[in-house]
Design a protein around this motif. Structure first.
Motif, PDB file in Angstrom:
ATOM      1  N   ARG A  88       0.848  -1.189   0.000  1.00 56.25           N
ATOM      2  CA  ARG A  88       0.000   0.000   0.000  1.00 56.25           C
ATOM      3  C   ARG A  88       0.884   1.240   0.000  1.00 56.25           C
ATOM      4  O   ARG A  88       1.770   1.407   0.830  1.00 56.25           O
ATOM      5  N   TRP A  94      -4.991   2.687  -4.583  1.00 59.99           N
ATOM      6  CA  TRP A  94      -6.276   2.419  -3.939  1.00 59.99           C
ATOM      7  C   TRP A  94      -7.196   1.583  -4.831  1.00 59.99           C
ATOM      8  O   TRP A  94      -7.895   0.692  -4.351  1.00 59.99           O
ATOM      9  N   ALA A  98      -8.665  -1.783  -3.385  1.00 57.76           N
ATOM     10  CA  ALA A  98     -10.106  -2.027  -3.250  1.00 57.76           C
ATOM     11  C   ALA A  98     -10.496  -3.353  -3.897  1.00 57.76           C
ATOM     12  O   ALA A  98     -11.290  -4.129  -3.348  1.00 57.76           O
ATOM     13  N   VAL A 119      -7.740   0.211   6.007  1.00 56.39           N
ATOM     14  CA  VAL A 119      -8.510   1.399   5.625  1.00 56.39           C
ATOM     15  C   VAL A 119      -7.580   2.592   5.753  1.00 56.39           C
ATOM     16  O   VAL A 119      -7.042   2.864   6.833  1.00 56.39           O
ATOM     17  N   GLN A 123      -6.184   7.215  -1.675  1.00 58.35           N
ATOM     18  CA  GLN A 123      -6.783   7.661  -2.927  1.00 58.35           C
ATOM     19  C   GLN A 123      -6.608   9.170  -3.129  1.00 58.35           C
ATOM     20  O   GLN A 123      -6.863   9.683  -4.216  1.00 58.35           O
ATOM     21  N   GLN A 141     -13.079   4.315   2.119  1.00 64.64           N
ATOM     22  CA  GLN A 141     -12.415   3.027   2.246  1.00 64.64           C
ATOM     23  C   GLN A 141     -13.058   2.170   3.331  1.00 64.64           C
ATOM     24  O   GLN A 141     -13.149   0.933   3.175  1.00 64.64           O
TER      25      GLN A 141
END
Length: 388
Positions: A88, A94, A98, A119, A123, A141
């Protein structure tokens, strides 16, 4: 055969690979643990044939990525999904995260595996944002994770670190999120050794002051906090912090330097686990926790203590590049057919680093097929111009 491995000084040393894996690796599949809750943060497998670059969207091999999660679940481990280990903010954007959350959560439901998902606010395209934009990004998220049926892990946010003016802003943002969370979440405190952009998180570079703010967030919403994940690589601070938690709030160690002693605990408590190192150590870690489930702390330490040297090697500074070693070992172990990473991160460590990681992992018996690992290591050495 004898392999000749390069060391940090450019010299070659002879190494004789083992021929059999650790016997414990063959006997770890089974029911859930009883004494500890244990998550492995899991890596993603890149699509090696995708025509993309470091700045392009992540191209993921979904079949291989989900197969690795089934491997972890088969040994009784939970999966911490879309976290730092999954790159990440270091190759996995993102949109890819997702999709990863949705696919992994569906797979967890189908196989009965435990899953919790990260979370964040990645983004957001620029750090020049307002607190309202940070809250909105977190909310977007959180909705994806909750709609997938997974538990939420509220990760530290680069955008919040850049925008917050002090502790009150952290209290406001986290309080807002916890009030609206449908189920208890895990709070994640990731130190700057993992991500330099998180320096001064919780409103202060003084860790004692930051800890007080962190605990204030939890104390205001203890019913909404399942636990905390602490990734500060400071065992003493983690022990002090877990002793100050409200009753019923778990401490999940994220300390990849000191995890055996923290999980074993002391007469005042222990840590559960949410660890990136349990990606390559999965079967061995599972066996160790099952020994701990019987009350045999010494047996647990005998299995897990020898792995610390490997973990400290993978997580050496710059710590944020530990993912490269994790994926490298997954390739050697046969969990994927190639050593390619999203964002091209396979280039983030040196050949001597890989050689030492191979030597330590092989010495522990971590490879289900030592001959396969040996051949792949030989191929890598040849690619770098080291002929055997």
């Amino acid at each position: 055969m004898t392999l000749h491995l390069p060391d940090a000084h450019g010299a070659l040393r002879a190494y004789e690979p083992r021929t059999e894996p650790l016997p414990a690796l063959r006997a770890t599949q089974g029911s859930a643990f009883t004494s500890r809750t244990v998550f492995s943060a899991a890596h993603v497998v890149a699509d090696p044939y995708a025509d993309t670059g470091p700045d392009g969207p992540a191209a993921v091999d979904w079949d291989a990525t989900l197969a690795f999660r089934r491997h972890l679940w088969s040994h009784g481990l939970g999966v911490a999904e879309a976290m730092d280990t999954a790159q990440r903010g270091m190759g996995l954007d993102w949109a890819g995260a997702a999709e990863l959350i949705r696919r992994s959560a569906a797979e967890a439901k189908a196989t009965g595996g435990r899953i919790a998902c990260g979370v964040g606010t990645d983004q957001l395209a620029t750090p020049a944002v307002t607190l309202a934009e940070v809250r909105s990004a977190y909310e977007e998220q959180l909705a994806v994770v909750e709609e997938s049926g997974a538990q939420a892990i509220l990760m530290a946010s680069r955008a919040l670190a850049a925008t917050a003016q002090g502790p009150d802003d952290y209290l406001e943002v986290y309080g807002h999120l916890l009030r609206q969370a449908a189920e208890p979440v895990i709070l994640h405190w990731l130190g700057p050794m993992f991500d330099p952009a998180l320096e001064g998180y919780w409103g202060s570079s003084d860790l004692d002051t930051a800890t007080d703010t962190f605990l204030e967030v939890i104390a205001a919403h203890p019913d909404k906090v399942d636990g905390i994940k602490v990734s500060l690589l400071d065992a003493r601070r983690e022990v002090d912090l877990r002793r100050r938690l409200p009753q019923g709030v778990r401490c999940y160690t994220g300390d990849d330097f000191n995890y055996p002693e923290l999980i074993a605990g002391d007469d005042q408590g222990f840590s559960h686990a949410l660890l990136g190192i349990f990606d390559p150590l999965g079967p061995l870690a599972a066996e160790a926790v099952r020994v701990l489930d019987t009350g045999n702390v010494d047996g647990f330490r005998e299995l897990l203590d020898p792995t610390v040297e490997l973990s400290r090697h993978l997580f050496q500074a710059p710590t944020r590049f530990y993912k490269t070693g994790v994926v490298f070992l997954a390739w050697l172990a046969g969990h994927q057919s190639h050593f390619t990473m999203v964002g091209g991160l396979q280039s983030a460590r040196s050949l001597p680093h890989f050689a030492r990681a191979y030597e330590l992992a092989d010495g522990l018996g971590l490879f289900p097929d030592p001959k396969l690992a040996e051949e792949r290591m030989k191929n890598l050495l040849s690619l770098y111009g080291v002929n055997q």
